[in-house]
Design a protein around this motif. Structure first.
Motif, PDB file in Angstrom:
ATOM      1  N   GLY A  28      -3.559  20.027  88.018  1.00 52.29           N
ATOM      2  CA  GLY A  28      -2.873  18.767  88.239  1.00 52.29           C
ATOM      3  C   GLY A  28      -1.546  18.738  87.492  1.00 52.29           C
ATOM      4  N   PRO A  29      -0.805  17.631  87.606  1.00 50.90           N
ATOM      5  CA  PRO A  29       0.497  17.536  86.936  1.00 50.90           C
ATOM      6  C   PRO A  29       0.408  17.706  85.413  1.00 50.90           C
ATOM      7  N   ALA A  30      -0.629  17.187  84.802  1.00 51.14           N
ATOM      8  CA  ALA A  30      -0.753  17.315  83.343  1.00 51.14           C
ATOM      9  C   ALA A  30      -0.935  18.776  82.939  1.00 51.14           C
ATOM     10  N   GLU A  31      -1.784  19.493  83.670  1.00 52.73           N
ATOM     11  CA  GLU A  31      -1.992  20.918  83.367  1.00 52.73           C
ATOM     12  C   GLU A  31      -0.716  21.715  83.619  1.00 52.73           C
ATOM     13  N   LEU A  32       0.006  21.360  84.665  1.00 58.13           N
ATOM     14  CA  LEU A  32       1.256  22.056  84.967  1.00 58.13           C
ATOM     15  C   LEU A  32       2.295  21.812  83.877  1.00 58.13           C
ATOM     16  N   ASN A  33       2.371  20.588  83.361  1.00 55.27           N
ATOM     17  CA  ASN A  33       3.307  20.300  82.270  1.00 55.27           C
ATOM     18  C   ASN A  33       2.947  21.086  81.016  1.00 55.27           C
ATOM     19  N   ARG A  34       1.643  21.191  80.720  1.00 52.55           N
ATOM     20  CA  ARG A  34       1.223  22.000  79.569  1.00 52.55           C
ATOM     21  C   ARG A  34       1.566  23.465  79.788  1.00 52.55           C
ATOM     22  N   SER A  35       1.395  23.927  80.999  1.00 57.17           N
ATOM     23  CA  SER A  35       1.730  25.311  81.320  1.00 57.17           C
ATOM     24  C   SER A  35       3.218  25.574  81.144  1.00 57.17           C
ATOM     25  N   ILE A  36       4.037  24.620  81.556  1.00 61.83           N
ATOM     26  CA  ILE A  36       5.488  24.759  81.415  1.00 61.83           C
ATOM     27  C   ILE A  36       5.864  24.833  79.936  1.00 61.83           C
ATOM     28  N   GLU A  37       5.300  23.953  79.118  1.00 61.16           N
ATOM     29  CA  GLU A  37       5.608  23.957  77.684  1.00 61.16           C
ATOM     30  C   GLU A  37       5.152  25.252  77.022  1.00 61.16           C
ATOM     31  N   THR A  38       3.977  25.729  77.390  1.00 60.57           N
ATOM     32  CA  THR A  38       3.479  26.988  76.839  1.00 60.57           C
ATOM     33  C   THR A  38       4.385  28.144  77.248  1.00 60.57           C
ATOM     34  N   SER A  39       4.818  28.143  78.487  1.00 58.04           N
ATOM     35  CA  SER A  39       5.706  29.202  78.966  1.00 58.04           C
ATOM     36  C   SER A  39       7.035  29.161  78.235  1.00 58.04           C
ATOM     37  N   ARG A  40       7.563  27.961  77.996  1.00 62.89           N
ATOM     38  CA  ARG A  40       8.835  27.841  77.260  1.00 62.89           C
ATOM     39  C   ARG A  40       8.703  28.377  75.841  1.00 62.89           C
ATOM     40  N   LYS A  41       7.604  28.060  75.178  1.00 60.41           N
ATOM     41  CA  LYS A  41       7.395  28.555  73.819  1.00 60.41           C
ATOM     42  C   LYS A  41       7.263  30.076  73.812  1.00 60.41           C
ATOM     43  N   THR A  42       6.559  30.606  74.793  1.00 61.36           N
ATOM     44  CA  THR A  42       6.397  32.055  74.888  1.00 61.36           C
ATOM     45  C   THR A  42       7.736  32.730  75.139  1.00 61.36           C
ATOM     46  N   ILE A  43       8.555  32.143  76.016  1.00 64.20           N
ATOM     47  CA  ILE A  43       9.885  32.700  76.275  1.00 64.20           C
ATOM     48  C   ILE A  43      10.707  32.704  74.993  1.00 64.20           C
ATOM     49  N   ALA A  44      10.666  31.615  74.226  1.00 65.55           N
ATOM     50  CA  ALA A  44      11.411  31.554  72.967  1.00 65.55           C
ATOM     51  C   ALA A  44      10.924  32.634  71.998  1.00 65.55           C
ATOM     52  N   ASP A  45       9.611  32.844  71.930  1.00 62.43           N
ATOM     53  CA  ASP A  45       9.070  33.900  71.072  1.00 62.43           C
ATOM     54  C   ASP A  45       9.547  35.271  71.525  1.00 62.43           C
ATOM     55  N   TYR A  46       9.497  35.508  72.817  1.00 61.91           N
ATOM     56  CA  TYR A  46       9.938  36.805  73.345  1.00 61.91           C
ATOM     57  C   TYR A  46      11.431  37.020  73.108  1.00 61.91           C
TER      58      TYR A  46
END
Length: 108
Positions: A28-46
């Motif tokens: 759902g939208p909430a899970e997708l928003n969490r996924s987006i935030e997690t992906s952004r943090k991972t990109i910053a780490d990388y």
């Protein structure tokens, strides 16, 4: 003899329940928003990792065989992280598209 039909029915029921449990609901939208935030943090780490590899690459001596091997290892690692970042960016784009689809359908 009566144990076999019961055992077969019990086994079929367990398989049916296991088959239904394997089917997951779409996020759902909430899970997708969490996924987006997690992906952004991972990109910053990388990207921080890539920066550290750049510093290490500049610090290696040009003519040393061990340094040449390490530079090649760093190039391979950097390629891996760049591909991972591109995949995460594509996932973020896809997640945003799915959120837009939910919003057009009126799902919050």
């Amino acid at each position: 003899m009566q144990k076999r039909p019961c055992l077969v029915l019990l086994l079929c029921g367990a398989l049916a329940l296991a088959g239904n449990a394997a089917v997951a609901a779409p996020p759902g939208p909430a899970e997708l928003n969490r996924s987006i935030e997690t992906s952004r943090k991972t990109i910053a780490d990388y990207e921080r990792i890539l920066g550290a590899y750049d510093v290490e690459m500049r610090a290696t001596v040009a003519n040393d065989p061990a340094s040449a091997r390490r530079r090649e290892e760093i190039r391979i690692l950097k390629q891996h992280y760049v591909r991972e970042i591109e995949a995460l960016k594509a996932k973020i784009t896809n997640d945003y598209r799915q959120i837009q689809e939910y919003r057009t359908r009126g799902v919050q």
